[in-house]
Write a protein that holds these residues in place. Sequence first.
Motif, mmCIF file in Angstrom:
data_model
loop_
_atom_site.group_PDB
_atom_site.id
_atom_site.type_symbol
_atom_site.label_atom_id
_atom_site.label_comp_id
_atom_site.label_asym_id
_atom_site.label_seq_id
_atom_site.Cartn_x
_atom_site.Cartn_y
_atom_site.Cartn_z
ATOM 1 N N SER A 277 0.750 -1.126 0.029
ATOM 2 C CA SER A 277 0.109 0.106 0.113
ATOM 3 C C SER A 277 0.891 1.094 -0.064
ATOM 4 C CB SER A 277 -0.973 0.044 1.174
ATOM 5 O OG SER A 277 -0.181 -0.072 2.483
ATOM 6 N N ILE A 278 0.372 2.310 -0.446
ATOM 7 C CA ILE A 278 0.840 3.458 -0.537
ATOM 8 C C ILE A 278 -0.023 4.635 -0.159
ATOM 9 C CG2 ILE A 278 2.820 3.120 -2.028
ATOM 10 C CD1 ILE A 278 1.419 4.229 -4.480
ATOM 11 N N ARG A 279 0.369 5.884 0.137
ATOM 12 C CA ARG A 279 -0.505 6.927 0.612
ATOM 13 C C ARG A 279 0.244 8.051 0.546
ATOM 14 N NH1 ARG A 279 -0.296 8.855 5.494
ATOM 15 N NH2 ARG A 279 0.715 7.805 7.535
ATOM 16 N N THR A 280 -0.674 9.342 0.362
ATOM 17 C CA THR A 280 -0.176 10.752 0.601
ATOM 18 C C THR A 280 -0.354 10.999 2.046
ATOM 19 O OG1 THR A 280 -2.324 11.515 0.455
ATOM 20 C CG2 THR A 280 -1.046 11.174 -1.710
ATOM 21 N N GLY A 281 0.382 12.156 2.401
ATOM 22 C CA GLY A 281 0.219 12.872 3.552
ATOM 23 C C GLY A 281 -1.374 13.016 3.951
ATOM 24 N N MET A 282 -1.697 12.986 5.256
ATOM 25 C CA MET A 282 -3.256 13.185 5.592
ATOM 26 C C MET A 282 -3.480 14.172 6.281
ATOM 27 S SD MET A 282 -4.561 10.631 3.753
ATOM 28 C CE MET A 282 -4.105 9.230 2.770
ATOM 29 N N PHE A 283 -2.355 15.258 6.582
ATOM 30 C CA PHE A 283 -2.615 16.224 7.512
ATOM 31 C C PHE A 283 -2.557 17.482 6.755
ATOM 32 C CE2 PHE A 283 -1.394 12.470 9.874
ATOM 33 C CZ PHE A 283 -2.490 12.257 10.577
ATOM 34 N N ASN A 284 -2.116 17.758 5.641
ATOM 35 C CA ASN A 284 -1.684 18.861 5.036
ATOM 36 C C ASN A 284 -2.975 19.329 4.001
ATOM 37 O OD1 ASN A 284 -0.943 21.121 3.454
ATOM 38 N ND2 ASN A 284 1.056 20.437 3.143
ATOM 39 N N PRO A 285 -3.652 20.248 4.560
ATOM 40 C CA PRO A 285 -5.049 20.694 3.888
ATOM 41 C C PRO A 285 -4.638 20.963 2.343
ATOM 42 C CG PRO A 285 -4.429 22.496 5.461
ATOM 43 C CD PRO A 285 -3.427 21.196 5.708
ATOM 44 N N ASP A 286 -3.643 21.384 1.982
ATOM 45 C CA ASP A 286 -3.183 21.910 0.698
ATOM 46 C C ASP A 286 -3.092 20.814 -0.192
ATOM 47 O OD1 ASP A 286 -3.555 24.670 1.528
ATOM 48 O OD2 ASP A 286 -1.506 24.567 2.461
ATOM 49 N N GLU A 287 -2.786 19.587 0.323
ATOM 50 C CA GLU A 287 -2.251 18.256 -0.692
ATOM 51 C C GLU A 287 -3.667 17.560 -0.681
ATOM 52 O OE1 GLU A 287 2.251 17.981 0.791
ATOM 53 O OE2 GLU A 287 0.946 16.281 0.969
ATOM 54 N N ALA A 288 -3.604 16.913 -2.225
ATOM 55 C CA ALA A 288 -4.686 16.083 -2.578
ATOM 56 C C ALA A 288 -4.213 14.593 -1.723
ATOM 57 C CB ALA A 288 -4.677 15.736 -3.827
ATOM 58 N N LYS A 289 -5.289 14.168 -1.289
ATOM 59 C CA LYS A 289 -5.400 12.988 -0.373
ATOM 60 C C LYS A 289 -5.694 11.515 -1.381
ATOM 61 C CE LYS A 289 -4.914 15.540 3.288
ATOM 62 N NZ LYS A 289 -5.287 16.922 2.574
ATOM 63 N N TYR A 290 -4.678 10.436 -1.075
ATOM 64 C CA TYR A 290 -5.029 9.296 -1.678
ATOM 65 C C TYR A 290 -4.282 8.367 -1.030
ATOM 66 C CZ TYR A 290 -4.175 5.667 -5.301
ATOM 67 O OH TYR A 290 -4.417 4.542 -6.118
ATOM 68 N N ALA A 291 -4.935 7.194 -0.807
ATOM 69 C CA ALA A 291 -4.419 5.863 -0.343
ATOM 70 C C ALA A 291 -4.990 4.535 -0.997
ATOM 71 C CB ALA A 291 -4.689 5.805 1.319
ATOM 72 N N GLN A 292 -4.070 3.857 -1.148
ATOM 73 C CA GLN A 292 -4.478 2.668 -1.967
ATOM 74 C C GLN A 292 -3.551 1.305 -1.682
ATOM 75 O OE1 GLN A 292 -6.843 0.655 -2.875
ATOM 76 N NE2 GLN A 292 -7.670 1.918 -4.564
ATOM 77 N N GLY A 293 -4.163 -0.035 -1.792
ATOM 78 C CA GLY A 293 -3.497 -1.108 -1.425
ATOM 79 C C GLY A 293 -3.957 -1.932 -2.170
ATOM 80 N N VAL A 294 -3.118 -3.369 -2.409
ATOM 81 C CA VAL A 294 -3.771 -4.351 -3.063
ATOM 82 C C VAL A 294 -2.789 -5.667 -2.387
ATOM 83 C CG1 VAL A 294 -1.466 -4.189 -4.724
ATOM 84 C CG2 VAL A 294 -3.512 -5.335 -5.378
ATOM 85 N N VAL A 295 -3.559 -6.754 -2.610
ATOM 86 C CA VAL A 295 -3.247 -7.907 -1.931
ATOM 87 C C VAL A 295 -2.760 -9.053 -2.961
ATOM 88 C CG1 VAL A 295 -3.695 -10.059 -0.425
ATOM 89 C CG2 VAL A 295 -4.548 -7.759 0.292
ATOM 90 N N VAL A 296 -1.731 -9.586 -2.997
ATOM 91 C CA VAL A 296 -1.115 -10.487 -3.945
ATOM 92 C C VAL A 296 -1.063 -11.941 -3.331
ATOM 93 C CG1 VAL A 296 0.452 -10.971 -5.968
ATOM 94 C CG2 VAL A 296 -0.122 -8.563 -5.315
#
Length: 424
Positions: free
Chosen positions: A294-313
């Motif tokens: 999984s990878i994600r962006t920072g979640m606390f900076n209001p000026d940054e777009a938010k994204y988080a995603q993971g995958v199971v293989v």
Amino acid sequence: MGIKASPVFALIDCNSFYASCERVFRPDLAKTPIVVLSNNDGCVIARSYDAKPHIKMGEPYFQIKDRLAQLGIVAFSSNYALYGDMSERVMSVIESLVPAVEVYSIDECFADLTGIDDVNALGRHLRHILVQRTGIPVGVGIAHTKTLAKLANHTAKRLQSQTGGVVNLCTEFQRHWVLRNTAVSEVWGIGRRMTVHLQGMGISTAMDLASADPWMLRKKFSVVIEKTARELAGTPCLELDEPDPPKQEICCSRMFGKRLTTVAPIKEAVATYMMRASEKLRAQQSYCRKVRVSIRTGMFNPDEAKYAQGVVVTLPYPTDDVRLLTKVAVDAVDSVFRPGFKYSKAEVMLLDLRQPGEFSDDLFAVNQPAEASRVMAVLDEINGRWGRGTLRAASVPVNPAWSMRRELMSQSYTTRLDQLWRVS
């Protein structure tokens, strides 16, 4: 038939462990206050005894940087390789001197001293030998229960000038004195919210809790609080734990030292984290059947777009082979990466872990080749002897630009040949 001896436990706890590790190889800082910072030099996570009056735990480094300089307090980035190795050395020395040990955390352990004649002398000997062989000072608390041993250790540190770092609560007079002079909030396992509840019932000291009706405590709160009260009263309810069973999941995740916007450095990070996760997997002699990335962006900076995603293989077969695990994890990054975001963290998690032979496959199922197991054994032997990362996957960089900010980190004196301690 002889009378069974009452159990005797010792809680051996390193004093300001992270700061003490830094001082072992920096004797010039023996009387200098020290703080240790979290990942990316974010906030204070450890303080030497002489730094505690001036700096609070969790204070952001960027806010106190100038104040540290004014007070003459030296800051270090967290050096987990050094702290982990020093912990192993401390525990090895303790294990050589006592009958049985339960490692409780990186800087403390319980020891079984049942049947030993002079436990006070052993406590003093432990302190002397540990400083002599590792340079790490410790406090030793001794009692008939683990909860009292924890309390004795707390007293040994709180009143070190009077106690010499060793407190024995096996006698009723000493136990009652400590219980009367210890707030209930200082008792092992009594958190902030529980303290409020207990104080509302008139229980403000450890003695009050030890004297309370244990059945009432169980009915009102839980069996855990009941056992705590019984242990404070001198009745053993907790034994030395057996070694932990193999973990069912293994996770390795880190914040990047800077935001990443392209896929290549994220793949490097995932490969690096998988290298560490696979080491843990082989250390407990397990195989893995599934991997989550999984990878994600920072979640606390209001000026940054938010994204988080993971995958199971799902892997083709249960394995501990870092080569296959890395390939699968790195390939998985492509399925979760989205351009246009600033990524701050990646995580790899090994799932469906079992011991060899525990997977129920059919007769024709593919298994890990024997040569792969031999290669992994050689890899671990070389890295164990010459230091982590001596041999690694080609996709794992040496000094990546995305690694955590640790601008104030000391050398890895005990785990890297190129950073051995030098005395001129």
